[in-house]
Write a protein that holds these residues in place. Structure first.
Motif, PDB file in Angstrom:
ATOM      1  N   GLU A 156       7.863   0.767   3.580  1.00  8.39           N
ATOM      2  CA  GLU A 156       6.957   2.748   4.043  1.00  8.39           C
ATOM      3  C   GLU A 156       5.946   1.364   3.650  1.00  8.39           C
ATOM      4  O   GLU A 156       5.733   1.189   2.346  1.00  8.39           O
ATOM      5  CB  GLU A 156       7.602   3.419   2.519  1.00  8.39           C
ATOM      6  CG  GLU A 156       9.280   3.906   3.732  1.00  8.39           C
ATOM      7  CD  GLU A 156       9.844   5.117   2.502  1.00  8.39           C
ATOM      8  OE1 GLU A 156       9.032   5.681   2.588  1.00  8.39           O
ATOM      9  OE2 GLU A 156      10.583   5.005   2.246  1.00  8.39           O
ATOM     10  N   GLY A 157       5.355   2.885   3.431  1.00  8.95           N
ATOM     11  CA  GLY A 157       3.753   2.509   3.887  1.00  8.95           C
ATOM     12  C   GLY A 157       2.828   1.991   4.792  1.00  8.95           C
ATOM     13  O   GLY A 157       3.510   1.420   5.668  1.00  8.95           O
ATOM     14  N   GLU A 158       1.615   1.119   4.288  1.00  6.65           N
ATOM     15  CA  GLU A 158       1.366   0.469   5.179  1.00  6.65           C
ATOM     16  C   GLU A 158       1.271  -0.859   5.729  1.00  6.65           C
ATOM     17  O   GLU A 158       1.218  -1.590   6.903  1.00  6.65           O
ATOM     18  CB  GLU A 158      -0.721   0.760   5.537  1.00  6.65           C
ATOM     19  CG  GLU A 158      -1.493   1.432   6.136  1.00  6.65           C
ATOM     20  CD  GLU A 158      -2.847   1.702   5.930  1.00  6.65           C
ATOM     21  OE1 GLU A 158      -2.990   0.881   5.278  1.00  6.65           O
ATOM     22  OE2 GLU A 158      -3.234   2.988   5.261  1.00  6.65           O
ATOM     23  N   GLN A 159       2.022  -1.585   4.535  1.00  5.66           N
ATOM     24  CA  GLN A 159       1.360  -3.175   4.538  1.00  5.66           C
ATOM     25  C   GLN A 159       2.528  -3.391   3.456  1.00  5.66           C
ATOM     26  O   GLN A 159       2.534  -2.894   2.395  1.00  5.66           O
ATOM     27  CB  GLN A 159       0.659  -3.414   4.363  1.00  5.66           C
ATOM     28  CG  GLN A 159       0.381  -5.087   4.424  1.00  5.66           C
ATOM     29  CD  GLN A 159      -0.537  -6.250   5.171  1.00  5.66           C
ATOM     30  OE1 GLN A 159      -2.082  -5.574   4.960  1.00  5.66           O
ATOM     31  NE2 GLN A 159      -0.431  -7.184   4.499  1.00  5.66           N
ATOM     32  N   VAL A 211       0.783  -0.935   0.352  1.00  5.21           N
ATOM     33  CA  VAL A 211      -0.064  -0.081   0.349  1.00  5.21           C
ATOM     34  C   VAL A 211       0.804   0.902  -0.005  1.00  5.21           C
ATOM     35  O   VAL A 211       1.339   1.097   0.860  1.00  5.21           O
ATOM     36  CB  VAL A 211      -1.001  -0.082   0.883  1.00  5.21           C
ATOM     37  CG1 VAL A 211      -1.961   1.259   1.096  1.00  5.21           C
ATOM     38  CG2 VAL A 211      -1.522  -1.409   1.457  1.00  5.21           C
ATOM     39  N   SER A 258       9.000   2.158   9.564  1.00  3.55           N
ATOM     40  CA  SER A 258       9.591   1.870   8.215  1.00  3.55           C
ATOM     41  C   SER A 258      10.726   2.944   7.988  1.00  3.55           C
ATOM     42  O   SER A 258      11.821   3.352   8.457  1.00  3.55           O
ATOM     43  CB  SER A 258       8.923   2.945   7.805  1.00  3.55           C
ATOM     44  OG  SER A 258       7.651   2.617   7.747  1.00  3.55           O
ATOM     45  N   GLY A 262       6.936   6.951   9.696  1.00  2.00           N
ATOM     46  CA  GLY A 262       6.155   5.860  10.173  1.00  2.00           C
ATOM     47  C   GLY A 262       6.464   4.022  10.242  1.00  2.00           C
ATOM     48  O   GLY A 262       7.248   4.057  10.876  1.00  2.00           O
ATOM     49  N   THR A 263       5.540   3.325  11.101  1.00  2.30           N
ATOM     50  CA  THR A 263       5.462   2.326  10.730  1.00  2.30           C
ATOM     51  C   THR A 263       5.036   2.162   9.395  1.00  2.30           C
ATOM     52  O   THR A 263       4.152   1.841   8.737  1.00  2.30           O
ATOM     53  CB  THR A 263       5.251   1.308  11.900  1.00  2.30           C
ATOM     54  OG1 THR A 263       3.678   2.245  12.086  1.00  2.30           O
ATOM     55  CG2 THR A 263       6.211   2.435  13.391  1.00  2.30           C
ATOM     56  N   THR A 264       5.577   0.528   9.357  1.00  3.90           N
ATOM     57  CA  THR A 264       5.124  -0.481   8.232  1.00  3.90           C
ATOM     58  C   THR A 264       4.819  -2.120   9.182  1.00  3.90           C
ATOM     59  O   THR A 264       5.110  -2.136   9.803  1.00  3.90           O
ATOM     60  CB  THR A 264       5.976  -0.648   7.455  1.00  3.90           C
ATOM     61  OG1 THR A 264       6.099  -0.076   6.549  1.00  3.90           O
ATOM     62  CG2 THR A 264       5.148  -1.550   6.532  1.00  3.90           C
ATOM     63  N   ASP A 265       3.347  -2.611   8.581  1.00  2.00           N
ATOM     64  CA  ASP A 265       3.408  -4.129   9.315  1.00  2.00           C
ATOM     65  C   ASP A 265       3.745  -5.037   7.856  1.00  2.00           C
ATOM     66  O   ASP A 265       3.151  -5.294   6.810  1.00  2.00           O
ATOM     67  CB  ASP A 265       1.467  -3.754   9.180  1.00  2.00           C
ATOM     68  CG  ASP A 265       0.782  -3.654   9.898  1.00  2.00           C
ATOM     69  OD1 ASP A 265       1.812  -2.594  11.126  1.00  2.00           O
ATOM     70  OD2 ASP A 265      -0.424  -3.117  10.551  1.00  2.00           O
ATOM     71  N   THR A 323       4.433  -4.924  13.364  1.00  2.00           N
ATOM     72  CA  THR A 323       5.034  -3.447  12.569  1.00  2.00           C
ATOM     73  C   THR A 323       6.417  -3.197  13.161  1.00  2.00           C
ATOM     74  O   THR A 323       6.894  -3.572  14.476  1.00  2.00           O
ATOM     75  CB  THR A 323       3.817  -2.548  14.245  1.00  2.00           C
ATOM     76  OG1 THR A 323       2.386  -2.991  13.582  1.00  2.00           O
ATOM     77  CG2 THR A 323       3.973  -0.548  13.422  1.00  2.00           C
ATOM     78  N   LEU A 347       1.649   4.277   0.911  1.00  2.00           N
ATOM     79  CA  LEU A 347       1.509   5.643   1.482  1.00  2.00           C
ATOM     80  C   LEU A 347       2.561   5.618   1.850  1.00  2.00           C
ATOM     81  O   LEU A 347       3.164   5.629   2.876  1.00  2.00           O
ATOM     82  CB  LEU A 347       0.767   5.129   2.801  1.00  2.00           C
ATOM     83  CG  LEU A 347      -1.469   4.974   2.509  1.00  2.00           C
ATOM     84  CD1 LEU A 347      -1.362   5.129   3.372  1.00  2.00           C
ATOM     85  CD2 LEU A 347      -1.801   6.075   1.346  1.00  2.00           C
TER      86      LEU A 347
END
Length: 189
Positions: A164-167, A16, A93, A29-32, A90, A18
């Protein structure tokens, strides 16, 4: 012996897109992250490994434990059906250069030659039960040099993977046919 370069990262399944946000403190941020394990087809009858934990090595981030499956995986059974190793965890990033799979035990079953029973090579006598069946016998040792300490090191594509991003989903392809070597001579290893 298990060769250290036996895993490759096959693909990033879904991303994803973002962008990670940098704030005034410089934090990102963080990434799953989800990890899957599969096997490229080979000629080995069974290859069972016990993966204790999984570590992600970052550029400047140090070493992060991203999974602790503490589980046995028969790599032959993973052909076309990846096994979930860690999901989702998690992580910060950023750039990551390497995954490490900490393998504490393993056994390998190979086809017997000319009517001979299948042969088992195992990392410890206590672990041989994971591969034993009627008609099979333990014939030698399977050496796992320092895999329970520093693990199998999987260098990520391009020397760095940006999370980077959500997942992100990663699939690790364990090529059994290229993973196990034979010692010279009649050592039984």
């Amino acid at each position: 012996m298990i060769r250290r370069s036996l895993l490759t990262v096959v693909t990033v399944l879904s991303t994803v897109a973002l962008p990670a946000c940098d704030d005034a403190t410089g934090t990102r941020g963080t990434t799953d992250l989800s990890l899957f394990l599969t096997d490229f087809p080979g000629e080995v009858l069974s290859a069972v490994v016990h993966i204790d934990r999984i570590e992600l090595v970052g550029a400047g981030e140090g070493v992060l434990e991203v999974g602790a499956p503490d589980e046995d995986f028969d790599l032959i059974e993973l052909q076309g059906e990846p096994a979930l190793l860690a999901a989702p965890v998690t992580v910060p990033s950023g750039s990551y250069a390497q995954l490490r799979l900490i393998v504490t035990d393993a056994c390998l079953v190979v086809d017997g030659e000319e009517g001979a029973p299948d042969a088992i090579y195992t990392s410890s006598p206590a672990y041989s039960a994971e591969c034993e069946e009627v008609g099979r016998q333990v014939v030698g040792d399977l050496i796992l040099p320092s895999l329970s300490e520093t693990g199998i090191k999987v260098n990520l594509p391009g020397g760095s993977l940006e999370l980077e991003g959500e997942q992100k989903n990663l699939v690790l392809d364990w090529d059994v046919a290229q993973s196990f070597g034979q010692q010279a001579g009649m050592s039984g290893n």
